[in-house]
Design a protein around this motif. Structure first.
Motif, mmCIF file in Angstrom:
data_model
loop_
_atom_site.group_PDB
_atom_site.id
_atom_site.type_symbol
_atom_site.label_atom_id
_atom_site.label_comp_id
_atom_site.label_asym_id
_atom_site.label_seq_id
_atom_site.Cartn_x
_atom_site.Cartn_y
_atom_site.Cartn_z
ATOM 1 N N UNK A 1 46.370 48.102 24.304
ATOM 2 C CA UNK A 1 47.307 47.813 25.395
ATOM 3 C C UNK A 1 46.728 48.258 26.739
ATOM 4 N N UNK A 2 45.697 47.567 27.194
ATOM 5 C CA UNK A 2 45.059 47.902 28.468
ATOM 6 C C UNK A 2 45.443 46.888 29.543
ATOM 7 N N UNK A 3 45.146 47.227 30.793
ATOM 8 C CA UNK A 3 45.364 46.267 31.882
ATOM 9 C C UNK A 3 44.482 45.037 31.694
ATOM 10 N N UNK B 1 49.415 49.547 38.275
ATOM 11 C CA UNK B 1 48.065 49.967 38.679
ATOM 12 C C UNK B 1 48.147 51.060 39.744
ATOM 13 N N UNK B 2 49.081 50.900 40.687
ATOM 14 C CA UNK B 2 49.256 51.912 41.738
ATOM 15 C C UNK B 2 49.667 53.252 41.131
ATOM 16 N N UNK C 1 47.591 56.990 41.028
ATOM 17 C CA UNK C 1 48.121 58.208 41.657
ATOM 18 C C UNK C 1 49.446 58.591 40.989
ATOM 19 N N UNK C 2 49.399 59.011 39.726
ATOM 20 C CA UNK C 2 50.642 59.320 38.996
ATOM 21 C C UNK C 2 51.453 60.423 39.670
ATOM 22 N N UNK D 1 53.418 47.008 26.363
ATOM 23 C CA UNK D 1 51.992 46.841 26.691
ATOM 24 C C UNK D 1 51.700 47.412 28.081
ATOM 25 N N UNK D 2 52.486 47.005 29.063
ATOM 26 C CA UNK D 2 52.232 47.432 30.436
ATOM 27 C C UNK D 2 52.433 48.935 30.598
ATOM 28 N N UNK D 3 53.495 49.459 30.012
ATOM 29 C CA UNK D 3 53.767 50.897 30.120
ATOM 30 C C UNK D 3 52.621 51.712 29.521
ATOM 31 N N UNK D 4 52.127 51.265 28.359
ATOM 32 C CA UNK D 4 51.029 51.993 27.731
ATOM 33 C C UNK D 4 49.718 51.796 28.494
ATOM 34 N N UNK D 5 49.541 50.636 29.113
ATOM 35 C CA UNK D 5 48.335 50.407 29.921
ATOM 36 C C UNK D 5 48.244 51.433 31.048
ATOM 37 N N UNK D 6 49.393 51.760 31.636
ATOM 38 C CA UNK D 6 49.416 52.781 32.683
ATOM 39 C C UNK D 6 48.946 54.114 32.110
ATOM 40 N N UNK D 7 49.487 54.460 30.933
ATOM 41 C CA UNK D 7 49.097 55.716 30.295
ATOM 42 C C UNK D 7 47.610 55.769 29.989
ATOM 43 N N UNK D 8 47.066 54.675 29.472
ATOM 44 C CA UNK D 8 45.638 54.619 29.145
ATOM 45 C C UNK D 8 44.786 54.792 30.398
ATOM 46 N N UNK D 9 45.191 54.109 31.472
ATOM 47 C CA UNK D 9 44.445 54.199 32.735
ATOM 48 C C UNK D 9 44.498 55.617 33.303
ATOM 49 N N UNK D 10 45.642 56.265 33.205
ATOM 50 C CA UNK D 10 45.765 57.645 33.700
ATOM 51 C C UNK D 10 44.816 58.559 32.936
#
Length: 477
Positions: free
Chosen positions: A144-146, A163-164, A168-169, A189-198
């Motif tokens: 579940x990535x961007x 992405x924003x 800058x969480x 998917x999107x919520x977890x993509x944020x977590x993965x990116x962080x």
């Protein structure tokens, strides 16, 4: 001219900053606000009782020494706990230095602080106990990535906000980020993509994804064992908390109250919250107004049904990723006729591939028309648990009574688990309802069954072929 209480506290901060790690300083001291100074009693504002307890447990020595240096012998510190931006908690708690800490006479004292660090621990509902630096499995799906989340007009705002937030969480106006939309559009998917990116950009940050049902189950268990403080303390340590399907909190008053305080602590501590729901905050029923008001503090953004171009891009991405070759006219046909959501779109592609493989037929437009026509008709009505059980039983040549019996024969148990797996993914029934209808099992058994099926799908090719064939029968039945 700077007020005396602010000057004294700033001087304390200068000393503290040089003696503790930068991350700890930002987390535990920057959120503190000095309020007043009177007769060597400095009053500071902290965002939660746990914040107070943690300062007392971890930083009592440095607080004692810095206050004594700035104010002299007999210096005292008074905590003003503010749990809500709109309603301060009127109780104050005084700690005297260098004496042992104590509460102000006449006020209700806090319970003894929860021990943290060294051989002390906070219970962690995600397996790893003990706390020197909190280690938590973020519970994220690496797929579940961007990069795997195709952008289109239907999701551009939400994806950009995600992405924003990941860059800058806790430091944007999107806190909380409230993602809503119908089932199958990619909220998880999107919520977890944020977590993965962080986690990629800030490895030191503690990220956690949890469904509302799991949160409710953990809280219920913590209440049963009288470990509510451990539960709350654990969640208050998270840097980026992702709660999926918050509409499931409806009617759960105690859970809502607990989450309300966790939410406040994280938000006021500059931590990031990401919430998903099937409806916008204004349409959620059965939730406390004070909780709903907090859901509106940041950005509430909708994931909409994908347009044709986005559906086409999703299919092409999936086909490329799997290394497949499918004619353009087939791809266009699927994109034109499967419109409801991304899950159905990808499901139709899987069904098409399954039918082609199992029947040794070439993927043609005629094959796609035959399958999709039935699929589109079928998706207009929700599958029932009874229908799923019957289809599974027919596939394995079993009687429904046998599937629902208490027998532990391997083939029966596996068929039962497959029925539970499809019921969870293809109906809106709760885990408890699914378990009740399939053998009189509880929700924990259903969860275990789904995990077992998912694991076997990843490791057992023969099992996967069976499940794909059953799925095809469910779609075209």
């Amino acid at each position: 001219m700077m007020p005396e209480h602010v000057a004294v506290w700033n001087s304390c901060l200068e000393i503290i900053k040089d003696n503790i790690p930068s991350v700890s300083f930002k987390t535990w001291f920057l959120p503190i606000k000095p309020l007043k100074l009177s007769n060597k009693v400095l009053t500071i504002q902290v965002p939660s009782p746990f914040f107070y307890e943690y300062l007392e447990e971890q930083y009592i020595d440095i607080l004692r020494s810095t206050l004594k240096k700035e104010l002299g012998t007999g210096a005292k510190l008074e905590y003003n706990v503010v749990m809500d931006k709109e309603r301060p908690d009127k109780q104050s708690y005084t700690v005297a230095y260098p004496e042992k800490s104590k509460s102000v006479p006449g006020n209700k004292p806090f319970p003894m602080p929860m021990s943290i660090g060294n051989d002390k621990s906070i219970r962690n509902p995600f397996v790893i106990p003990g706390l020197q630096k909190l280690h938590v499995d973020p519970q994220l799906n690496s797929e579940y990535t961007f990069g795997n989340f195709i952008e289109g007009e239907c999701n551009r705002l939400v994806r950009s906000a995600g992405i924003a937030v990941s860059s800058k969480p806790g430091g944007t106006a999107f806190n909380p980020l409230f993602i809503y939309g119908n089932s199958g559009l990619g909220k998880t998917h999107l919520a977890q993509a944020i977590g993965i990116q962080v986690k990629e950009q800030y490895p030191q940050k503690i990220v956690l994804y949890v469904t509302s049902n799991k949160f409710i189950t953990q809280f219920t268990e913590a209440t049963r064992k009288n470990n509510q403080n451990d539960f709350i303390h654990f969640y208050q340590m998270i840097d980026v908390l992702i709660i999926d399907d918050v509409q499931e909190f409806a009617g759960k008053e105690k859970t809502q109250n607990t989450f309300f305080h966790i939410f406040n602590h994280l938000q006021q501590s500059g931590k990031q919250l990401i919430l998903t729901s099937d409806k916008p905050p204004v349409e959620l029923k059965g939730l406390n107004q004070r909780l709903l008001s907090r859901f509106k503090w940041g950005l509430a953004a909708e994931l909409q049904t994908p347009d044709f171009n986005t559906r086409l891009a999703i299919l092409r991405h999936k086909i490329y990723k799997e290394g497949l070759s499918i004619p353009d006219d087939v791809i266009n046909f699927v994109a034109q006729h499967v419109k409801n959501n991304v899950r159905e779109l990808e499901g139709s592609l899987i069904s098409l591939l399954a039918q082609s493989t199992l029947n040794k037929k070439e993927i043609t437009l005629d094959l796609a028309k035959n399958l999709i026509d039935k699929l589109v008709v079928n998706t207009k009505k929700e599958l029932s648990i009874e229908k799923i059980q019957q289809t599974v039983c027919n596939h394995f040549n079993l009687q429904i009574a046998v599937l629902q019996s208490k027998t532990r024969k391997r083939e029966i148990v596996q068929a039962r688990q497959i029925a539970m797996y499809f019921s969870k993914n293809m109906t809106k029934s709760s885990l408890a309802a699914i378990g009740s209808l399939i053998g009189g099992k509880d929700h924990a058994t259903v969860l275990h069954a789904c995990k077992t099926v998912i694991n076997l799908l990843e490791t057992d090719k023969k099992f996967k072929r069976e499940v794909v064939e059953i799925e095809r029968k469910l779609f075209i039945a």
